[in-house]
Design a protein around this motif. Sequence first.
Motif, PDB file in Angstrom:
ATOM      1  N   ILE A 188       0.839  -1.205   0.000  1.00 40.46           N
ATOM      2  CA  ILE A 188       0.000   0.000   0.000  1.00 40.46           C
ATOM      3  C   ILE A 188       0.873   1.253   0.000  1.00 40.46           C
ATOM      4  O   ILE A 188       0.612   2.208  -0.733  1.00 40.46           O
ATOM      5  CB  ILE A 188      -0.958  -0.011   1.207  1.00 40.46           C
ATOM      6  N   GLU A 189       1.954   1.235   0.809  1.00 39.92           N
ATOM      7  CA  GLU A 189       2.828   2.412   0.873  1.00 39.92           C
ATOM      8  C   GLU A 189       3.515   2.669  -0.471  1.00 39.92           C
ATOM      9  O   GLU A 189       3.833   3.800  -0.806  1.00 39.92           O
ATOM     10  CB  GLU A 189       3.896   2.229   1.968  1.00 39.92           C
ATOM     11  N   PHE A 190       3.759   1.566  -1.221  1.00 35.70           N
ATOM     12  CA  PHE A 190       4.441   1.725  -2.509  1.00 35.70           C
ATOM     13  C   PHE A 190       3.444   1.991  -3.638  1.00 35.70           C
ATOM     14  O   PHE A 190       3.828   2.452  -4.712  1.00 35.70           O
ATOM     15  CB  PHE A 190       5.267   0.473  -2.816  1.00 35.70           C
ATOM     16  N   ALA A 191       2.165   1.722  -3.394  1.00 36.83           N
ATOM     17  CA  ALA A 191       1.152   1.829  -4.444  1.00 36.83           C
ATOM     18  C   ALA A 191       1.168   3.161  -5.197  1.00 36.83           C
ATOM     19  O   ALA A 191       0.981   3.164  -6.423  1.00 36.83           O
ATOM     20  CB  ALA A 191      -0.233   1.543  -3.870  1.00 36.83           C
ATOM     21  N   PRO A 192       1.389   4.330  -4.525  1.00 35.71           N
ATOM     22  CA  PRO A 192       1.390   5.588  -5.277  1.00 35.71           C
ATOM     23  C   PRO A 192       2.333   5.574  -6.479  1.00 35.71           C
ATOM     24  O   PRO A 192       2.004   6.137  -7.527  1.00 35.71           O
ATOM     25  CB  PRO A 192       1.842   6.617  -4.236  1.00 35.71           C
ATOM     26  N   ALA A 212      -6.983   8.102  -7.788  1.00 35.22           N
ATOM     27  CA  ALA A 212      -6.650   7.049  -6.824  1.00 35.22           C
ATOM     28  C   ALA A 212      -5.488   7.488  -5.937  1.00 35.22           C
ATOM     29  O   ALA A 212      -5.497   7.253  -4.728  1.00 35.22           O
ATOM     30  CB  ALA A 212      -6.301   5.754  -7.555  1.00 35.22           C
ATOM     31  N   VAL A 213      -4.488   8.148  -6.540  1.00 37.58           N
ATOM     32  CA  VAL A 213      -3.338   8.617  -5.760  1.00 37.58           C
ATOM     33  C   VAL A 213      -3.801   9.593  -4.690  1.00 37.58           C
ATOM     34  O   VAL A 213      -3.402   9.507  -3.525  1.00 37.58           O
ATOM     35  CB  VAL A 213      -2.298   9.302  -6.684  1.00 37.58           C
ATOM     36  N   LYS A 214      -4.701  10.512  -5.095  1.00 39.43           N
ATOM     37  CA  LYS A 214      -5.199  11.521  -4.165  1.00 39.43           C
ATOM     38  C   LYS A 214      -5.962  10.868  -3.012  1.00 39.43           C
ATOM     39  O   LYS A 214      -5.757  11.209  -1.844  1.00 39.43           O
ATOM     40  CB  LYS A 214      -6.112  12.504  -4.917  1.00 39.43           C
ATOM     41  N   ALA A 215      -6.828   9.909  -3.369  1.00 45.32           N
ATOM     42  CA  ALA A 215      -7.627   9.223  -2.347  1.00 45.32           C
ATOM     43  C   ALA A 215      -6.717   8.463  -1.389  1.00 45.32           C
ATOM     44  O   ALA A 215      -6.897   8.502  -0.168  1.00 45.32           O
ATOM     45  CB  ALA A 215      -8.618   8.270  -3.014  1.00 45.32           C
ATOM     46  N   LEU A 216      -5.728   7.785  -1.954  1.00 48.24           N
ATOM     47  CA  LEU A 216      -4.825   6.989  -1.124  1.00 48.24           C
ATOM     48  C   LEU A 216      -4.030   7.882  -0.180  1.00 48.24           C
ATOM     49  O   LEU A 216      -3.852   7.576   0.991  1.00 48.24           O
ATOM     50  CB  LEU A 216      -3.883   6.169  -2.023  1.00 48.24           C
TER      51      LEU A 216
END
Lengths: 379, 325
Positions: free
Chosen positions: A146-150, A161-165
């Motif tokens: 999750i931390e690497f997902a951006p 999605a980046v903003k939401a995360l």
Amino acid sequence: MSQHKPIGGRLFTLPFMALGIVAAIGLYFLMMRFQEGMSAVTNLNGGNAWGLWVVYDVVIGTALACGGYALAIAVYVLNKGQYHPLMRPAIMASLFGYALGGFGAFIDMGRWWQFYNIFLPGNMNFNSVMLEVGLCVATYILILFIEFAPAVLEKMGAKGAVKALNKVLFIFIALGVLLPTMHQSSLGSLLIAMGYKVTPLWQTMHLQPLLAVLSALTMGFSIVIFEESFATVGLRRPAETRLLGGLGKAIMGLLVAFLIVRIAELVIQGKLGLAFAGDMNSLMFLLETTLFVIPVVILSSPVNRRSGRKLLIAALSMLFAGSLYRLNAFLIGFDAGPGYSYFPSVPEIMVTVGIVAAEIMAYLIFVKKLPVLHASKHA
Amino acid sequence: MKRRDFLKAAAGGATALCTSGAATARENLQPTPQAVGMLFDSTLCVGCKACVAKCKEVNDMPPVILNGDVQYDSAKDLSGDTLNVIKIYKNGTAAVKDNEVDGFAFEKRSCMHCVDPGCVSVCPTTSMQRDSLTGIVTYNPDTCIGCRNCTMGCPYNVPQFEYDKPYGQIQKCQMCNQPGVARVDNGLMTGCAEVCPTGATLFGPREELMAEAKRRTVLKPGEIYNYPRGDISKPYSYHEKETPTYKKHIWGEKEAGGTNVLHISSVAFDKLGMPPLEERSYASISEGVQHTLYNFLALPAVALAGLTYVVRKNINSDDNDGGES
């Protein structure tokens, strides 16, 4: 508005292909392990139930993957925002290290097809240190994803999605600090139940968790220095020496604390004499302690902390020291009793070497294709 | 969070971590109410290995063959195929039985069925359990993931994984009471005790065996003693024999919390390959440290709440500084 960029370049370079061959050899022996059983590949025996795979891939491997953990404490807990540019590559390296640690644990599991049993609440034994390690490492791998997902989402152009995360990322970052504190200390606690089998120089009943987590944190900062130096030289990236010097200071402080606890325990328990007994264990202890002291000496000088080369030497010494500390406690200083001894077989070593090769290959693919490394010199 | 506040909090946490470990550690477990066990008297053992063969028959395991010579079981140590083995101690000329110097002695190695078992404590999936009535340490392959922490956490290296099989499991003595065998539940004794010709391996309730061991170790050397065979609560026969010079030490009375399988001998136990154990069980120490740190997850929960607050604040301050999150 990411400041991270893929560095691009040709993927199938000569070193990359060579790593591929090494990984393939490891894979061959791995298949043999699943077809014929552990004894076809490993030298494990009735007394030495844990060998290279557990000790290197899991115990040492995850400690070497503590960069993301250590930096998260610096950036988000101590609010040292200047280290933020180092964060993403560190998280990625942690993700690889932990994922392969999990993989190492899986291939070493004697009854791997039942691995999910550890996640079934009805089976859980809350007295077991191993349960804590298993659950915590598994959860932390998810957190690292999750931390690497951006980075992946940016590549895909999924801006929403980046903003939401990013809005909820703080929860995962907090977990990303808590979970490694828990399981890295527990990896040390695993030694307690082994009792007399762990030689007195490395056996201490109550301080195992503290020594384990202190050394893991220090290894975390050191691996960030190592990886950044690798990126600077190997991938011709701009140097971040000023930032790394700050990490060097943190390493020095943590190491001094570690060494005080370590030596004080030996003195108070009257075990210091064993360090000079002249046998294998005492030699390994002296080597390990020397490797721990070298970074303290180097990093105590502000001039050295401004030198990329000196920082790298200190970090390497620390990484070897932390790894040797674990190797000594779990393998070299481990004696199951008369009739039992262990040294890893060549196929066993090749599986571990293959896993490391695969890890480096994945690192190269990711930094070349995904926005991981910092684009320009930080502000 | 200010650096000073953090350091204060961290110091407090570290102090709690270091000092509370000893305070809340639990005591050793006590024997179960109807604990059954065995008494192995090394001075009675003649090394015939009938117990090794019977154990294989009951547990359906193949004999170990040495140098292609099929005569008898040649197992040298416990393994996935061997749950019970007779070992030999030899010194100098090895002329006199039960002499430490220039003598020899036999020693049985099989699960000691610890009162406070390390294997049960470390097993993440409760595959190793202590029967709450009989105290027998059982193994359930259906929940086992094969991590082999039981072998590492056993002071006697008893649980053995079948490394030679692609789909192996742990093997250990379950006192012939595992499902499908269930000898103890049906009023029978263990296979090894049943076939022992000299009563060197004696089956029975732990308390009675302990009393018998205490009687024997205070006998005068040379005195005639009537040794029972089989099950101490209903021996099938007796034999009279001069008593040897017993060591005044009952292995399993106290070692690491005690065991249900007791050993007595004329040769010191460290010479017979027994490990250097103190009275406190490693399981009790390990669980004490672990529960102090976790305490029903209270400490991690508080830590997480604090971390979430601090991280959130610091991410926001990064944003305000124009940094990215």
